[in-house]
Design a protein around this motif. Structure first.
Motif, PDB file in Angstrom:
ATOM      1  N   LEU A   4       1.175  -1.137  -0.286  1.00  0.00           N
ATOM      2  CA  LEU A   4      -0.430  -0.493   0.059  1.00  0.00           C
ATOM      3  C   LEU A   4       0.782   1.455  -0.498  1.00  0.00           C
ATOM      4  O   LEU A   4       0.615   2.199  -0.176  1.00  0.00           O
ATOM      5  N   HIS A   5       1.931   1.437   0.562  1.00  0.00           N
ATOM      6  CA  HIS A   5       3.151   2.357   0.320  1.00  0.00           C
ATOM      7  C   HIS A   5       3.840   2.070  -0.508  1.00  0.00           C
ATOM      8  O   HIS A   5       5.167   1.317  -0.001  1.00  0.00           O
ATOM      9  N   CYS A   6       3.600   2.573  -1.593  1.00  0.00           N
ATOM     10  CA  CYS A   6       5.109   2.479  -2.636  1.00  0.00           C
ATOM     11  C   CYS A   6       5.115   3.813  -3.688  1.00  0.00           C
ATOM     12  O   CYS A   6       4.391   4.304  -4.101  1.00  0.00           O
ATOM     13  N   HIS A   7       6.340   4.214  -3.691  1.00  0.00           N
ATOM     14  CA  HIS A   7       6.822   5.514  -4.630  1.00  0.00           C
ATOM     15  C   HIS A   7       7.138   5.203  -5.443  1.00  0.00           C
ATOM     16  O   HIS A   7       7.999   4.154  -6.125  1.00  0.00           O
ATOM     17  N   LEU A   8       6.437   5.879  -6.827  1.00  0.00           N
ATOM     18  CA  LEU A   8       6.954   5.367  -8.149  1.00  0.00           C
ATOM     19  C   LEU A   8       8.215   5.701  -8.537  1.00  0.00           C
ATOM     20  O   LEU A   8       9.383   4.890  -8.539  1.00  0.00           O
ATOM     21  N   VAL A 191      -0.571   9.722   5.317  1.00  0.00           N
ATOM     22  CA  VAL A 191      -0.081  11.283   5.572  1.00  0.00           C
ATOM     23  C   VAL A 191       1.145  10.709   5.643  1.00  0.00           C
ATOM     24  O   VAL A 191       0.797   9.326   7.144  1.00  0.00           O
ATOM     25  N   HIS A 192       2.092  10.621   5.634  1.00  0.00           N
ATOM     26  CA  HIS A 192       3.644  10.499   6.168  1.00  0.00           C
ATOM     27  C   HIS A 192       4.006  11.609   7.921  1.00  0.00           C
ATOM     28  O   HIS A 192       3.304  12.514   7.926  1.00  0.00           O
ATOM     29  N   ALA A 193       3.800  11.011   8.352  1.00  0.00           N
ATOM     30  CA  ALA A 193       3.873  11.156   9.614  1.00  0.00           C
ATOM     31  C   ALA A 193       4.033  10.323  10.807  1.00  0.00           C
ATOM     32  O   ALA A 193       4.257   8.929  10.577  1.00  0.00           O
ATOM     33  N   GLY A 214       1.571   6.893   6.648  1.00  0.00           N
ATOM     34  CA  GLY A 214       2.638   6.385   6.519  1.00  0.00           C
ATOM     35  C   GLY A 214       3.495   6.258   7.078  1.00  0.00           C
ATOM     36  O   GLY A 214       4.056   7.309   7.541  1.00  0.00           O
ATOM     37  N   HIS A 215       3.941   4.680   7.764  1.00  0.00           N
ATOM     38  CA  HIS A 215       4.892   4.891   8.905  1.00  0.00           C
ATOM     39  C   HIS A 215       4.049   5.304   9.956  1.00  0.00           C
ATOM     40  O   HIS A 215       4.106   3.747  11.039  1.00  0.00           O
ATOM     41  N   GLY A 216       4.344   6.400  10.955  1.00  0.00           N
ATOM     42  CA  GLY A 216       4.204   6.788  11.971  1.00  0.00           C
ATOM     43  C   GLY A 216       4.218   5.828  12.851  1.00  0.00           C
ATOM     44  O   GLY A 216       4.421   5.121  14.469  1.00  0.00           O
ATOM     45  N   THR A 271       6.684  -1.727   1.261  1.00  0.00           N
ATOM     46  CA  THR A 271       7.960  -1.195   0.705  1.00  0.00           C
ATOM     47  C   THR A 271       8.509  -0.052   1.121  1.00  0.00           C
ATOM     48  O   THR A 271      10.161  -0.010   1.267  1.00  0.00           O
ATOM     49  N   ASP A 272       7.891   0.906   0.613  1.00  0.00           N
ATOM     50  CA  ASP A 272       8.350   2.431   0.868  1.00  0.00           C
ATOM     51  C   ASP A 272       8.714   2.656  -0.769  1.00  0.00           C
ATOM     52  O   ASP A 272       8.504   3.290  -1.424  1.00  0.00           O
ATOM     53  N   ASP A 273      10.386   2.171  -0.742  1.00  0.00           N
ATOM     54  CA  ASP A 273      10.612   2.438  -1.772  1.00  0.00           C
ATOM     55  C   ASP A 273      11.871   1.295  -2.566  1.00  0.00           C
ATOM     56  O   ASP A 273      12.947   1.691  -1.852  1.00  0.00           O
TER      57      ASP A 273
HETATM   58 ZN   LIG Z   1       7.047   7.310   1.744  1.00  0.00          ZN
END
Ligand SMILES: [Zn+2]
Length: 329
Positions: A4-8, A191-193, A214-216, A271-273
């Motif tokens: 759910l959290h992957c940056h292009l 929200v990344h926070a 995102g993260h937390g 994975t994020d990135d």
């Molecule tokens: Zn991110």
């Protein structure tokens, strides 16, 4: 598996980068393999989020034309599909792809075009950027929100917005104006926070109705914020390798993933990135199992949390649950 959290721009592997470069006649032949790896990814950990964010410069420079953006979306989907991903939410900030004259709308349309050409079920999230509150920056963010509203669909397209960028100097409350506009349009938001900034950024987001963070991870030392997250049914998009590399958590031995699950937080694994972090979801899973005592039950719980929190339709969520049942029992 579900991401759910992957940056292009963080998912541009060496192979994808080479394809994008050759499409644009950018010569990368003078780099050795190792140099090229170091250009687009991190070997170890970095000193802070900013060092991490600098790794995006080269991949981003390849993502400044309509053709390359479409191709990148398609190639990232193909790559993720090969790894057994069932559903992907891919995010990008349209305003970061305008260095060579594209408008934000051109960027959004190019990404949507790439999406239509592949068959991994994927949705797109448009990121707003944290930064100085200049008129220009606010107007770029507002334009992103308006585009999200214009192209918002329930599934298979633009489904939500996000707030990304350097969290520490720019706390979430600075973006209250954007968040109000997003609420007004009823656009789903994450929200990344609590990644590189204060846990209070998570509190502010949750108190303003945000259901996905995102993260937390930085809320771990603040029981009242953990409670708030649990009571509001907020989902955390946790990305362990990225958190280790950016030092989101001071002592990785105390990474709070198990603690969150035990407290009833809806944790998801992401994975994020993946290209920058040199990881994939399998590897993240292996990491949290070996290091933080995540067991089969936790794994299944996190997967179902991902389904619950996904920005997609109830029908597709039911389909995903069915697939998971067949695969995992
Ligand atoms: Zn991110």
């Amino acid at each position: 598996m579900i991401d759910l959290h992957c940056h292009l721009d963080g998912a541009i592997t060496k192979d994808i980068a080479k394809k994008l470069a050759s499409m644009q006649d950018i010569d990368v032949s003078n780099y050795t393999d190792e140099e090229f790896d170091n250009l687009i990814s991190l070997d170890g950990d970095c000193s802070d989020l900013n060092e991490f964010l600098r790794c995006f410069e080269f991949p981003l420079s390849l993502l400044q034309t309509k053709e390359s953006i479409s191709a990148a979306v398609k190639l990232v989907q193909e790559h993720m599909k090969k790894q057994g991903i069932l559903y992907l939410e891919l995010r990008f900030a349209p305003q970061l792809h305008c260095q060579k004259g594209l408008s934000q709308e051109d960027v959004v349309l190019a990404a949507l075009d790439g999406l239509e050409k592949d068959d991994l079920h994927t949705n797109l999230i448009l990121c707003l950027m944290r930064g100085e509150r200049t008129k220009a920056q606010i107007s770029r963010n507002m334009e992103t929100i308006e585009l999200a509203e214009k192209y918002l669909v329930a599934d298979e397209g633009i489904v939500a917005v996000d707030l990304a960028g350097d969290e520490f100097p720019y706390p979430t409350e600075m973006f209250a104006e954007e968040m109000k506009k997003i609420r007004g349009f009823n656009i789903p938001m994450t929200v990344h926070a609590g990644e590189a900034g204060s846990a209070e950024n998570v509190r502010f987001a949750v108190e303003n109705g945000i259901k996905r963070i995102g993260h937390g991870v930085r809320i771990a030392d603040y029981p009242s914020i953990v409670d708030l997250v649990v009571k509001n049914g907020v989902t955390l998009e946790v990305c362990p390798t990225s958190n280790r590399q950016t030092r989101a958590v001071k002592n990785m031995d105390e990474y709070p993933i198990k603690k969150f699950l035990e407290a009833g937080v809806k944790v998801t694994l992401n994975t994020d990135d993946p290209a920058i972090c040199r990881t994939d979801l399998q590897n993240e899973l292996k990491y949290v199992k070996e290091k933080f005592g995540i067991n089969e039950d936790d794994e299944k719980r996190m997967l179902l949390n991902s389904v619950d929190a996904a920005f997609t339709t109830a029908e597709f969520k039911a389909e995903l649950r069915e697939k998971i049942k067949i695969l995992r029992g």
